[in-house]
Design a protein around this motif. Structure first.
Motif, PDB file in Angstrom:
ATOM      1  N   LYS A  78       1.243   8.682   8.462  1.00 42.15           N
ATOM      2  CA  LYS A  78       2.349   8.320   8.561  1.00 42.15           C
ATOM      3  C   LYS A  78       2.118   6.312   8.664  1.00 42.15           C
ATOM      4  CE  LYS A  78       6.308   8.964  11.214  1.00 42.15           C
ATOM      5  NZ  LYS A  78       7.426   9.637  10.084  1.00 42.15           N
ATOM      6  N   THR A  79       1.546   5.676   9.731  1.00 44.68           N
ATOM      7  CA  THR A  79       1.197   4.758   9.222  1.00 44.68           C
ATOM      8  C   THR A  79       0.713   4.373   7.764  1.00 44.68           C
ATOM      9  OG1 THR A  79       0.965   4.364  11.560  1.00 44.68           O
ATOM     10  CG2 THR A  79      -0.310   2.380  10.788  1.00 44.68           C
ATOM     11  N   ALA A  80      -0.591   4.926   7.421  1.00 46.72           N
ATOM     12  CA  ALA A  80      -0.996   5.048   6.153  1.00 46.72           C
ATOM     13  C   ALA A  80       0.392   4.146   5.036  1.00 46.72           C
ATOM     14  CB  ALA A  80      -1.847   5.486   6.395  1.00 46.72           C
ATOM     15  N   ILE A  81       0.641   5.411   4.687  1.00 46.41           N
ATOM     16  CA  ILE A  81       1.433   5.615   3.640  1.00 46.41           C
ATOM     17  C   ILE A  81       3.093   3.732   4.025  1.00 46.41           C
ATOM     18  CG2 ILE A  81       3.799   6.840   2.491  1.00 46.41           C
ATOM     19  CD1 ILE A  81       2.119   8.747   3.864  1.00 46.41           C
ATOM     20  N   ALA A  82       3.528   3.793   4.826  1.00 52.28           N
ATOM     21  CA  ALA A  82       4.006   2.828   5.603  1.00 52.28           C
ATOM     22  C   ALA A  82       3.643   1.274   5.368  1.00 52.28           C
ATOM     23  CB  ALA A  82       4.930   2.702   6.505  1.00 52.28           C
ATOM     24  N   GLY A  83       2.268   1.515   5.136  1.00 49.26           N
ATOM     25  CA  GLY A  83       1.778   0.096   5.389  1.00 49.26           C
ATOM     26  C   GLY A  83       1.021  -0.084   3.911  1.00 49.26           C
ATOM     27  N   TYR A  84       0.861   0.301   3.560  1.00 51.33           N
ATOM     28  CA  TYR A  84       0.474   0.571   2.026  1.00 51.33           C
ATOM     29  C   TYR A  84       1.961   0.262   0.707  1.00 51.33           C
ATOM     30  CZ  TYR A  84      -0.902   1.128  -2.847  1.00 51.33           C
ATOM     31  OH  TYR A  84      -0.063   1.376  -4.153  1.00 51.33           O
ATOM     32  N   LEU A  85       3.476   0.704   1.507  1.00 48.60           N
ATOM     33  CA  LEU A  85       4.739   0.520   0.537  1.00 48.60           C
ATOM     34  C   LEU A  85       4.425  -0.316   1.303  1.00 48.60           C
ATOM     35  CD1 LEU A  85       5.997   4.303   1.235  1.00 48.60           C
ATOM     36  CD2 LEU A  85       5.608   2.832  -0.660  1.00 48.60           C
ATOM     37  N   PHE A  86       4.949  -0.824   2.590  1.00 46.79           N
ATOM     38  CA  PHE A  86       4.975  -2.212   2.624  1.00 46.79           C
ATOM     39  C   PHE A  86       4.191  -3.748   1.884  1.00 46.79           C
ATOM     40  CE2 PHE A  86       3.666  -6.928   5.026  1.00 46.79           C
ATOM     41  CZ  PHE A  86       5.244  -7.354   5.235  1.00 46.79           C
ATOM     42  N   ASN A  87       2.778  -3.360   1.612  1.00 46.07           N
ATOM     43  CA  ASN A  87       2.077  -4.418   1.120  1.00 46.07           C
ATOM     44  C   ASN A  87       2.179  -4.054  -0.460  1.00 46.07           C
ATOM     45  OD1 ASN A  87       0.126  -5.189   4.041  1.00 46.07           O
ATOM     46  ND2 ASN A  87      -1.071  -2.960   3.099  1.00 46.07           N
ATOM     47  N   LYS A  88       2.724  -3.410  -1.012  1.00 47.28           N
ATOM     48  CA  LYS A  88       3.063  -2.980  -2.015  1.00 47.28           C
ATOM     49  C   LYS A  88       4.180  -3.653  -2.266  1.00 47.28           C
ATOM     50  CE  LYS A  88       4.800   0.673  -5.494  1.00 47.28           C
ATOM     51  NZ  LYS A  88       3.809   0.316  -6.537  1.00 47.28           N
ATOM     52  N   PHE A  89       5.456  -3.305  -1.790  1.00 42.85           N
ATOM     53  CA  PHE A  89       6.809  -4.521  -2.059  1.00 42.85           C
ATOM     54  C   PHE A  89       6.294  -5.581  -1.544  1.00 42.85           C
ATOM     55  CE2 PHE A  89       8.325   0.601  -1.705  1.00 42.85           C
ATOM     56  CZ  PHE A  89       8.461   0.558  -3.182  1.00 42.85           C
ATOM     57  N   SER A  90       5.892  -6.470  -0.401  1.00 43.00           N
ATOM     58  CA  SER A  90       6.330  -7.480  -0.326  1.00 43.00           C
ATOM     59  C   SER A  90       4.583  -8.734  -1.357  1.00 43.00           C
ATOM     60  CB  SER A  90       5.840  -7.931   1.306  1.00 43.00           C
ATOM     61  OG  SER A  90       4.328  -7.269   1.032  1.00 43.00           O
ATOM     62  N   ALA A  91       4.217  -8.255  -1.882  1.00 43.80           N
ATOM     63  CA  ALA A  91       3.190  -8.557  -2.836  1.00 43.80           C
ATOM     64  C   ALA A  91       3.667  -8.593  -4.002  1.00 43.80           C
ATOM     65  CB  ALA A  91       1.751  -8.361  -3.043  1.00 43.80           C
ATOM     66  N   SER A  92       5.000  -7.478  -4.546  1.00 43.68           N
ATOM     67  CA  SER A  92       5.576  -7.239  -5.488  1.00 43.68           C
ATOM     68  C   SER A  92       5.601  -9.311  -6.118  1.00 43.68           C
ATOM     69  CB  SER A  92       6.318  -6.183  -5.474  1.00 43.68           C
ATOM     70  OG  SER A  92       6.963  -6.009  -6.804  1.00 43.68           O
ATOM     71  N   GLN A  93       6.307  -9.225  -7.516  1.00 42.11           N
ATOM     72  CA  GLN A  93       7.390 -10.020  -8.329  1.00 42.11           C
ATOM     73  C   GLN A  93       8.344  -9.706  -8.930  1.00 42.11           C
ATOM     74  OE1 GLN A  93       5.286 -13.759  -8.423  1.00 42.11           O
ATOM     75  NE2 GLN A  93       4.220 -12.031  -6.708  1.00 42.11           N
ATOM     76  N   VAL A  94       8.543  -8.085  -8.454  1.00 38.54           N
ATOM     77  CA  VAL A  94       9.867  -7.931  -8.989  1.00 38.54           C
ATOM     78  C   VAL A  94      10.986  -8.404  -7.919  1.00 38.54           C
ATOM     79  CG1 VAL A  94      11.076  -5.928  -9.812  1.00 38.54           C
ATOM     80  CG2 VAL A  94       8.330  -6.207 -10.032  1.00 38.54           C
ATOM     81  N   MET A  95      11.802  -8.504  -8.349  1.00 41.45           N
ATOM     82  CA  MET A  95      13.501  -9.166  -7.277  1.00 41.45           C
ATOM     83  C   MET A  95      13.722  -8.339  -6.721  1.00 41.45           C
ATOM     84  SD  MET A  95      16.213 -12.183  -8.655  1.00 41.45           S
ATOM     85  CE  MET A  95      16.723 -10.807  -9.522  1.00 41.45           C
ATOM     86  N   GLY A  96      13.960  -8.428  -5.522  1.00 40.42           N
ATOM     87  CA  GLY A  96      14.522  -7.145  -4.927  1.00 40.42           C
ATOM     88  C   GLY A  96      13.968  -6.159  -4.176  1.00 40.42           C
ATOM     89  N   HIS A  97      12.047  -6.503  -5.127  1.00 36.18           N
ATOM     90  CA  HIS A  97      11.402  -5.480  -3.918  1.00 36.18           C
ATOM     91  C   HIS A  97      11.329  -5.550  -2.095  1.00 36.18           C
ATOM     92  CE1 HIS A  97       9.585  -3.509  -7.935  1.00 36.18           C
ATOM     93  NE2 HIS A  97      10.821  -2.938  -7.109  1.00 36.18           N
ATOM     94  N   GLU A  98      11.504  -7.472  -2.218  1.00 31.63           N
ATOM     95  CA  GLU A  98      11.371  -7.782  -0.788  1.00 31.63           C
ATOM     96  C   GLU A  98      12.549  -7.631   0.188  1.00 31.63           C
ATOM     97  OE1 GLU A  98      13.596 -10.224  -3.370  1.00 31.63           O
ATOM     98  OE2 GLU A  98      11.743  -9.990  -3.653  1.00 31.63           O
ATOM     99  N   SER A  99      13.722  -6.923  -0.345  1.00 32.35           N
ATOM    100  CA  SER A  99      14.298  -6.340   0.456  1.00 32.35           C
ATOM    101  C   SER A  99      13.761  -4.692   0.593  1.00 32.35           C
ATOM    102  CB  SER A  99      15.840  -5.507  -0.665  1.00 32.35           C
ATOM    103  OG  SER A  99      16.077  -6.853  -1.009  1.00 32.35           O
ATOM    104  N   VAL A 100      12.780  -4.440  -0.055  1.00 33.87           N
ATOM    105  CA  VAL A 100      12.490  -2.736   0.882  1.00 33.87           C
ATOM    106  C   VAL A 100      11.184  -2.823   1.698  1.00 33.87           C
ATOM    107  CG1 VAL A 100      11.469  -0.370   0.185  1.00 33.87           C
ATOM    108  CG2 VAL A 100      12.868  -2.284  -1.379  1.00 33.87           C
ATOM    109  N   ALA A 101      10.446  -4.170   1.190  1.00 34.24           N
ATOM    110  CA  ALA A 101       9.221  -4.129   2.395  1.00 34.24           C
ATOM    111  C   ALA A 101      10.074  -5.031   3.696  1.00 34.24           C
ATOM    112  CB  ALA A 101       9.045  -5.919   1.461  1.00 34.24           C
ATOM    113  N   VAL A 102      11.109  -5.541   3.478  1.00 31.48           N
ATOM    114  CA  VAL A 102      11.596  -6.393   4.955  1.00 31.48           C
ATOM    115  C   VAL A 102      11.917  -4.723   5.704  1.00 31.48           C
ATOM    116  CG1 VAL A 102      13.393  -6.889   6.442  1.00 31.48           C
ATOM    117  CG2 VAL A 102      12.458  -9.011   4.104  1.00 31.48           C
TER     118      VAL A 102
END
Length: 499
Positions: free
Chosen positions: A62-86
């Motif tokens: 769970k930690t590996a998946i959640a961490g990977y997804l946070f990094n993915k969406f927080s580093a994304s340049q696609v507008m709106g992805h920061e909502s997912v990271a938060v």
């Protein structure tokens, strides 16, 4: 079992057998593939992330998946992805029981959330009440526009200076849509701000509002994630954030996309209204509420733009209809569903100026009303009030030189002119165009036996503001006092009245 469940189960089984870095890379690649097939709306991506994270009870997985997804969406340049990271940071690490394994520890997640959670797409923009150049406070929420650009800049920022001309061009070209700028200087040197404004805008600031925070107490850096400049946000008229961290290009594209959305709403509404009204008999005033109330209540709750589009075309359709019962329904629509809600219109002039003027036209042109007495001009420049031209019975005929139906009706009038004249009918023709040369050629060609007049300087808008002439030919039969006996009548009806 659904394809999604099968796919995620496969991922988790693969994760459970991770034995080297290459295996981990492959699993993350598969997660990316799965996420790429999800609807890009943040809500859908959040749901997909929840499914991925919650399919296993193994905390390491769970930690590996959640961490990977946070990094993915927080580093994304696609507008709106920061909502997912938060969302992931708060639910699983800051408020949940997973332990962040990445660099910076828990504090890096906390900082990311604090600097982003207040200015996410779809949220109401955080309030700013900053000082203008003259020292007075200017509240962000006091700006009344369909679109508000919040522009964070610094006078020493080379990127700000290089991109400002293009931003000015965008705001000027989109001014007709109702665009304003709330420009926040991130420094505190008021002389530098004044010099910047004066050198780039001279005396013409247009729709730009310049403010700064002299005490630094507003917290705009954290509220809007202003860690560097320039920073652009786009708000709608309800101050909801519809764009963040924009470039000039994406700002322009977003406004144009929203404009296209609005235009599409109006096109759909234009097609919808005739079909909808065909379900009701508006000659029966008791059907007004049945026809309009459910429609209004459905749209006004949360679809302001759709309400604008539908009730714009509803009023215009009823106003322009030949049937007087439709025009009376237009008054009902205006007074019950438009006037009280003028604050909900994108174009505030429409409910406050345009609609009241058109309602007055309907009221002034009812059968039994006295026709408006305006000055009219002959081709030689002489003028006379309309009422001074009236006989016992007068046919006032509004026409245009490029109207094919007008040409046919004019020919019928000529053929019956002697018959009408013997029965005491006077004909006055009023030109609704704006071209003197066209009118002169028309008179030479037609040689009408009646008087032809026009408004001053061929300003046809003077006619539209007073008479029902949006469609020609239009006719009024009036008595010697100017009282309207009948409207939109043609040869057979005129003969019937004169019998």
């Amino acid at each position: 079992m659904s394809r999604i469940v099968i796919y995620i189960t496969g991922l988790l089984l693969a994760l459970s057998t991770i034995c080297n870095a290459q295996s981990t890379v492959n699993i993350y690649r598969d997660i990316d593939k799965y996420i790429s097939g999800i609807n890009p709306h943040p809500d859908s991506l959040i749901s997909a992330s929840n499914r991925l994270i919650s399919m296993s009870d193994n905390k390491i997985l769970k930690t590996a998946i959640a961490g990977y997804l946070f990094n993915k969406f927080s580093a994304s340049q696609v507008m709106g992805h920061e909502s997912v990271a938060v969302y992931i940071a708060k639910r699983y690490f800051l408020e949940g029981d997973l332990v962040w394994q990445g660099e910076g520890g828990r504090e890096i997640l906390k900082m990311y959330v604090e600097f982003n959670e207040n200015s996410l797409i779809g949220l109401e923009a955080p309030e700013l009440n900053l000082s203008a150049k003259n020292g007075e406070l200017l509240n962000l929420k006091s700006i009344r526009s369909n679109y508000i650009i919040i522009y964070f800049y610094d006078t020493n920022c080379n990127i700000c200076n290089s991109q400002l001309p293009e931003l000015k061009e965008i705001t000027e070209s989109k001014k007709y849509l109702g665009v304003s700028v709330y420009a926040v200087y991130t420094g505190r040197d008021t002389s530098a701000m004044a010099a910047f404004v004066n050198s780039n805008f001279n005396e013409n600031k247009g729709n730009w509002n310049f403010v700064y925070d002299p005490t630094g107490e507003s917290g705009f850096h954290k509220l809007y994630n202003v860690l560097s400049t320039p920073r652009l946000f786009l708000l709608d008229r309800n101050k909801k954030i519809i764009g963040r961290n924009l470039t000039n290009k994406t700002l322009n594209e977003l406004i144009e996309k929203d404009e296209a959305r609005i235009n599409n709403l109006y096109n759909e509404a234009e097609n919808f209204i005739p079909a909808y009204l065909s379900l009701f008999d508006l000659k029966d005033t008791s059907q007004y509420l049945q026809a309009f109330d459910p429609l209004f209540k459905k749209l006004i709750s949360d679809h302001n733009d759709t309400y604008n589009a539908v009730f714009y075309h509803l009023f215009e359709y009823l106003f322009n209809d030949d049937n007087q019962s439709s025009k009376e329904a237009a008054i009902f629509v205006a007074e019950k569903y438009i006037y009280p809600y003028s604050f909900m219109w994108r174009d505030t002039l429409y409910p406050t100026i345009v609609v009241p003027a058109k309602v007055q036209v309907i009221k002034n042109n009812r059968t039994g009303s006295v026709i408006t007495n305006i000055p009219l001009y002959f081709l030689n420049g002489k003028t006379k009030l309309l009422h001074k031209l009236l006989a016992k019975k007068t046919l006032i005929y509004f026409f245009s030189t490029n109207c094919e139906v007008c040409k046919v009706f004019t020919q019928e009038l000529k053929e019956n002119y002697k018959y009408f004249k013997k029965r005491g009918l006077k004909i006055i023709a009023i030109y609704t165009g704006n071209n003197r040369e066209d009118l002169e050629n028309y008179i030479k060609e037609i040689a009408p036996p009646w008087k032809i007049l026009s408004p001053k300087d061929y300003n046809y808008l003077d006619l539209y503001d007073r008479f029902e002439v949006s469609q020609v030919p239009q006719t009024y039969m009036v008595n010697k006092n100017g009282m309207i006996i009948s409207k939109r009548i043609f040869t057979s009806q005129i003969k019937e009245i004169l019998r």
